[in-house]
Design a protein around this motif. Structure first.
Motif, short mmCIF file in Angstrom:
data_model
loop_
_atom_site.label_atom_id
_atom_site.label_comp_id
_atom_site.label_asym_id
_atom_site.label_seq_id
_atom_site.Cartn_x
_atom_site.Cartn_y
_atom_site.Cartn_z
N ASN A 152 2.94 1.98 -6.97
CA ASN A 152 3.48 3.32 -6.82
C ASN A 152 2.65 4.21 -5.90
O ASN A 152 1.44 4.35 -6.08
N ASN A 153 3.33 4.80 -4.91
CA ASN A 153 2.76 5.77 -3.99
C ASN A 153 1.64 5.22 -3.11
O ASN A 153 0.85 5.99 -2.56
N ALA A 154 1.57 3.92 -2.96
CA ALA A 154 0.66 3.34 -1.97
C ALA A 154 1.27 3.53 -0.58
O ALA A 154 2.48 3.44 -0.39
N SER A 155 0.40 3.80 0.42
CA SER A 155 0.87 4.06 1.78
C SER A 155 0.13 3.18 2.77
O SER A 155 -1.10 3.08 2.72
N VAL A 156 0.90 2.55 3.65
CA VAL A 156 0.33 1.70 4.70
C VAL A 156 0.64 2.36 6.04
O VAL A 156 1.79 2.52 6.42
N ALA A 157 -0.41 2.74 6.77
CA ALA A 157 -0.25 3.45 8.04
C ALA A 157 0.15 2.49 9.16
O ALA A 157 0.17 1.27 9.00
N GLY A 158 0.43 3.08 10.34
CA GLY A 158 0.96 2.31 11.45
C GLY A 158 0.07 1.19 11.94
O GLY A 158 -1.16 1.26 11.86
N HIS A 159 0.70 0.12 12.41
CA HIS A 159 0.04 -1.00 13.09
C HIS A 159 -0.79 -1.88 12.17
O HIS A 159 -1.55 -2.73 12.65
N CYS A 160 -0.70 -1.70 10.86
CA CYS A 160 -1.47 -2.53 9.94
C CYS A 160 -0.84 -3.90 9.79
O CYS A 160 0.36 -4.10 10.01
N VAL A 161 -1.65 -4.87 9.36
CA VAL A 161 -1.19 -6.21 9.03
C VAL A 161 -1.63 -6.52 7.61
O VAL A 161 -2.83 -6.48 7.29
N LEU A 162 -0.68 -6.82 6.73
CA LEU A 162 -0.97 -7.27 5.38
C LEU A 162 -0.46 -8.70 5.26
O LEU A 162 0.75 -8.95 5.36
N GLU A 163 -1.36 -9.63 5.06
CA GLU A 163 -0.97 -11.03 4.97
C GLU A 163 -0.37 -11.35 3.60
O GLU A 163 -0.26 -10.48 2.74
N ASP A 164 0.05 -12.60 3.40
CA ASP A 164 0.74 -13.00 2.17
C ASP A 164 -0.09 -12.68 0.92
O ASP A 164 -1.33 -12.76 0.93
N ASP A 165 0.61 -12.33 -0.16
CA ASP A 165 0.03 -12.21 -1.50
C ASP A 165 -0.97 -11.06 -1.64
O ASP A 165 -1.80 -11.07 -2.55
N VAL A 166 -0.90 -10.08 -0.77
CA VAL A 166 -1.77 -8.90 -0.89
C VAL A 166 -1.19 -7.95 -1.93
O VAL A 166 0.03 -7.79 -2.05
N ILE A 167 -2.08 -7.31 -2.70
CA ILE A 167 -1.68 -6.27 -3.64
C ILE A 167 -2.44 -4.99 -3.27
O ILE A 167 -3.67 -5.01 -3.14
N VAL A 168 -1.71 -3.89 -3.11
CA VAL A 168 -2.32 -2.58 -2.84
C VAL A 168 -2.04 -1.69 -4.04
O VAL A 168 -0.88 -1.43 -4.38
N GLY A 169 -3.09 -1.21 -4.69
CA GLY A 169 -2.97 -0.45 -5.92
C GLY A 169 -2.34 0.92 -5.73
O GLY A 169 -2.23 1.44 -4.62
N GLY A 170 -1.96 1.52 -6.84
CA GLY A 170 -1.27 2.80 -6.83
C GLY A 170 -2.11 3.91 -6.22
O GLY A 170 -3.33 3.96 -6.39
N LEU A 171 -1.43 4.80 -5.47
CA LEU A 171 -2.06 5.97 -4.86
C LEU A 171 -3.13 5.60 -3.83
O LEU A 171 -3.98 6.42 -3.49
N SER A 172 -3.09 4.37 -3.32
CA SER A 172 -4.06 3.93 -2.32
C SER A 172 -3.48 4.10 -0.92
O SER A 172 -2.26 4.09 -0.73
N GLY A 173 -4.37 4.24 0.07
CA GLY A 173 -3.96 4.37 1.46
C GLY A 173 -4.66 3.37 2.34
O GLY A 173 -5.85 3.09 2.15
N VAL A 174 -3.94 2.84 3.30
CA VAL A 174 -4.50 1.89 4.27
C VAL A 174 -4.44 2.53 5.64
O VAL A 174 -3.37 2.90 6.13
N HIS A 175 -5.60 2.69 6.27
CA HIS A 175 -5.75 3.34 7.57
C HIS A 175 -5.05 2.53 8.65
O HIS A 175 -4.96 1.30 8.57
N GLN A 176 -4.56 3.23 9.69
CA GLN A 176 -3.87 2.53 10.77
C GLN A 176 -4.75 1.46 11.42
O GLN A 176 -5.95 1.59 11.49
N TRP A 177 -4.09 0.39 11.86
CA TRP A 177 -4.69 -0.75 12.55
C TRP A 177 -5.50 -1.67 11.63
O TRP A 177 -6.07 -2.66 12.10
N VAL A 178 -5.58 -1.42 10.36
CA VAL A 178 -6.35 -2.26 9.44
C VAL A 178 -5.60 -3.58 9.17
O VAL A 178 -4.38 -3.60 9.04
N ARG A 179 -6.36 -4.65 9.07
CA ARG A 179 -5.83 -5.95 8.64
C ARG A 179 -6.34 -6.25 7.23
O ARG A 179 -7.53 -6.08 6.96
N ILE A 180 -5.46 -6.72 6.38
CA ILE A 180 -5.86 -7.14 5.03
C ILE A 180 -5.48 -8.61 4.87
O ILE A 180 -4.31 -8.98 4.98
#
Length: 265
Positions: A138-166
């Protein structure tokens, strides 16, 4: 317009000329489907869903009320260029989710894989590439140009900065800001995200062999405490080739990136 005869369109829904609606798909009350939208087979739009732009929704995906899928990006550089959003199969997109189309400068497409869960209020920005079985809480945000590979979990109210790879199998704790790349199977937590170990629970749930988990733990210690720079340690791990999982981790670190890495404590 191409609407399969088995599709169910509520009388209050608006489907613009040019849209494609697949076999067995349901479009609920007060939905809006744009002229360039393609809905696959057995898609289920509950109600009050907006799907617009040049957007493809894969088979058996379910979208819950008040989600806005495929609208223009929240990017001041966007000038109305032709871009797309592609969403894979069997995704569950919960209430108030937003997913934006790409930008010309980012490759022109935002892409979401299969079997994802996007919980209420989560956001996928322009030019993001998301793999399979990804969960945004809930309410997790992924900014522009990011890459999240298979099976990633992003917790609630978390933010991922642009261009980040996970990397694959990583987990981000709740209320965490991620500003740098995350290694595969990494565990990140804290208000300003810190790489705090490996996602051991996820690895065990996936059935990864104990020998591979042991090799990954040793590799993590090498990255944390070995001699030389972070990249030099990663190069040594790649050369050793002890486990396919370790090789994957090392290649991720050595791959092209626009960000630095979260390094082990």
């Amino acid at each position: 317009m191409s609407i399969d005869p088995t599709a169910q369109i509520h009388p209050s829904a608006i489907v613009e000329d040019g849209a494609t609606i697949g076999t067995g798909t349901k479009v609920g009350p007060f939905c809006l489907i744009g002229a360039e939208v393609t809905l696959g087979a057995d898609v289920d739009l509950k109600s009050h869903v907006v799907v617009t732009g040049e957007t493809e929704i894969g088979d058996e995906t379910v979208i819950f009320p008040f989600s806005n899928i495929g609208d223009i990006p929240q990017d001041l550089k966007f000038r109305g260029e032709k871009t797309r959003l592609v969403v894979g199969k069997r995704n569950r997109i919960r209430e108030n989710v937003t997913m934006n189309a790409g930008t010309e400068g980012g490759g022109g497409v935002t892409k979401v894989g299969d079997d994802g869960l996007f919980m209420a209020g989560s956001h996928v920005a322009h030019d993001v590439i998301i793999g399979d079985r990804v969960i945004l809480v809930n309410n997790a945000s992924v900014a522009g140009h990011c890459v999240l590979e298979d099976d990633v979990i992003v917790g609630g109210l978390s933010g991922v900065h642009q261009w980040v790879r996970i990397g694959r199998g990583a987990i981000i704790g709740a209320v965490t800001m991620v500003t740098a790349d995350v290694i595969p199977y990494g565990l990140v937590q804290g208000p300003r995200g810190v790489l705090d170990g490996l996602n051991l629970v996820g690895l065990k749930r996936k059935g990864v062999a104990r020998s591979d988990i042991t090799a990954l733990r040793a590799a993590f210690q090498t990255l944390a405490q070995g001699e030389g720079t972070f990249l030099e340690r990663a190069n040594r791990l790649k050369d050793e080739g002890e486990s396919d999982y370790v090789t994957e981790l090392a290649e991720f670190v050595l791959g092209k990136s626009d960000r630095s890495f979260l390094t082990p404590n």
